[in-house]
Design a protein around this motif. Sequence first.
Motif, PDB file in Angstrom:
ATOM      1  N   LEU A 250       0.843  -1.194   0.000  1.00  0.00           N
ATOM      2  CA  LEU A 250       0.000   0.000   0.000  1.00  0.00           C
ATOM      3  C   LEU A 250       0.879   1.244   0.000  1.00  0.00           C
ATOM      4  CD1 LEU A 250      -2.726  -0.900   2.670  1.00  0.00           C
ATOM      5  CD2 LEU A 250      -2.878  -1.121   0.181  1.00  0.00           C
ATOM      6  N   SER A 251       0.446   2.243  -0.716  1.00  0.00           N
ATOM      7  CA  SER A 251       1.159   3.526  -0.730  1.00  0.00           C
ATOM      8  C   SER A 251       0.159   4.640  -0.451  1.00  0.00           C
ATOM      9  CB  SER A 251       1.832   3.753  -2.088  1.00  0.00           C
ATOM     10  OG  SER A 251       0.862   3.846  -3.122  1.00  0.00           O
ATOM     11  N   GLY A 252       0.687   5.786  -0.039  1.00  0.00           N
ATOM     12  CA  GLY A 252      -0.165   6.931   0.231  1.00  0.00           C
ATOM     13  C   GLY A 252      -0.849   6.910   1.575  1.00  0.00           C
ATOM     14  N   TRP A 262      -8.730   7.862   2.835  1.00  0.00           N
ATOM     15  CA  TRP A 262      -8.439   8.324   1.493  1.00  0.00           C
ATOM     16  C   TRP A 262      -6.941   8.328   1.180  1.00  0.00           C
ATOM     17  CZ3 TRP A 262     -10.693  11.603   5.212  1.00  0.00           C
ATOM     18  CH2 TRP A 262      -9.853  12.577   5.750  1.00  0.00           C
ATOM     19  N   ASN A 263      -6.618   8.539  -0.097  1.00  0.00           N
ATOM     20  CA  ASN A 263      -5.256   8.714  -0.581  1.00  0.00           C
ATOM     21  C   ASN A 263      -4.455   7.402  -0.660  1.00  0.00           C
ATOM     22  OD1 ASN A 263      -3.389  10.827  -1.480  1.00  0.00           O
ATOM     23  ND2 ASN A 263      -2.094  10.180   0.214  1.00  0.00           N
ATOM     24  N   VAL A 264      -5.081   6.247  -0.398  1.00  0.00           N
ATOM     25  CA  VAL A 264      -4.383   4.976  -0.347  1.00  0.00           C
ATOM     26  C   VAL A 264      -4.486   4.261  -1.698  1.00  0.00           C
ATOM     27  CG1 VAL A 264      -4.245   2.721   0.785  1.00  0.00           C
ATOM     28  CG2 VAL A 264      -4.852   4.756   2.112  1.00  0.00           C
ATOM     29  N   GLU A 265      -3.349   3.743  -2.171  1.00  0.00           N
ATOM     30  CA  GLU A 265      -3.316   2.966  -3.407  1.00  0.00           C
ATOM     31  C   GLU A 265      -2.658   1.617  -3.145  1.00  0.00           C
ATOM     32  OE1 GLU A 265      -1.404   5.119  -6.498  1.00  0.00           O
ATOM     33  OE2 GLU A 265      -2.868   6.741  -6.546  1.00  0.00           O
ATOM     34  N   LYS A 266      -3.126   0.614  -3.877  1.00  0.00           N
ATOM     35  CA  LYS A 266      -2.564  -0.723  -3.770  1.00  0.00           C
ATOM     36  C   LYS A 266      -1.715  -1.018  -4.989  1.00  0.00           C
ATOM     37  CE  LYS A 266      -3.913  -5.570  -3.063  1.00  0.00           C
ATOM     38  NZ  LYS A 266      -5.064  -6.496  -2.904  1.00  0.00           N
ATOM     39  N   LYS A 267      -0.478  -1.450  -4.788  1.00  0.00           N
ATOM     40  CA  LYS A 267       0.428  -1.729  -5.903  1.00  0.00           C
ATOM     41  C   LYS A 267       0.056  -3.026  -6.576  1.00  0.00           C
ATOM     42  CE  LYS A 267       4.277   0.551  -3.539  1.00  0.00           C
ATOM     43  NZ  LYS A 267       5.630   0.372  -2.929  1.00  0.00           N
TER      44      LYS A 267
END
Length: 267
Positions: A250-252, A262-267
């Motif tokens: 996870l990033s962000g 919010w603001n979370v992305e999964k690689k």
Amino acid sequence: DLVPIVAKNKDIKVESVDPLGSIGLLRFNHLQPPFNNVKMRQAVLAVVDQKDYAIAVAGDPKNGKPCPSYFTCGTPMASTVGSEALTGKRDVEKAKALVKEAGYKGEKVILMTATDQPIVHAQALVTQELLRKIGLNVELAASDWGTLITRRSSKEPVEKGGWSVFHTWFVGPDITSPALNSPLRGNGEKAWFGWPTDNKLEELRDAWFAAPTQAEQKKVAEEMQKRAFESVPYIPTAQFIIPTAFRSNLSGVIVSPVTFIWNVEKK
């Protein structure tokens, strides 16, 4: 405790929050007996040991520490003025003497806690033992957090569904100054839950806003703290951080004392 979880799963990252962390607090009901009597509040202050609360809340010593200030430690308004009330010898006999002077006759003390909030419940268990130690007839009223925050709005006596004490916590940035520290207000029934009346605290708060420089604000904040350790609107219990755990793919992730989705992305 995140240690065994991380040990089993190397895909989990653990990060700590901003060093300001959060501040636990013990709040009294100033409208109803027995804590409408300042000597009763001073009695509790005489036995509170912030080290015990830091361990109870944070577990790992690196995540919790004493903060004997009414303004978040590590910020401009924080000081040690009057802090011997929390850092000096913990004195059960002094507390018992104050309880006797207050005329306490064994009235029931309702200590509210929320078992679904570990930070609240850990503090309450420490306080329950302290209140018993100084001779108070304490009843632990356990519920969920929703029930607690509903009950804390009651200004009725304990016999009619009221309360005497509860615990909560504020994120460190929320109590860095008199402008932000709502539990430090002394404006009676208009104040935050607990409703202390302290005209001197209110006068000093006005003076803080009127002070033209940060140095002069600091002096006023010190006077406010000195007064608070005398009138005891609440007791700061400890300063602690809440580690954030998330998978490494996870990033962000916004690492903070509260959870932001919010603001979370999964690689």
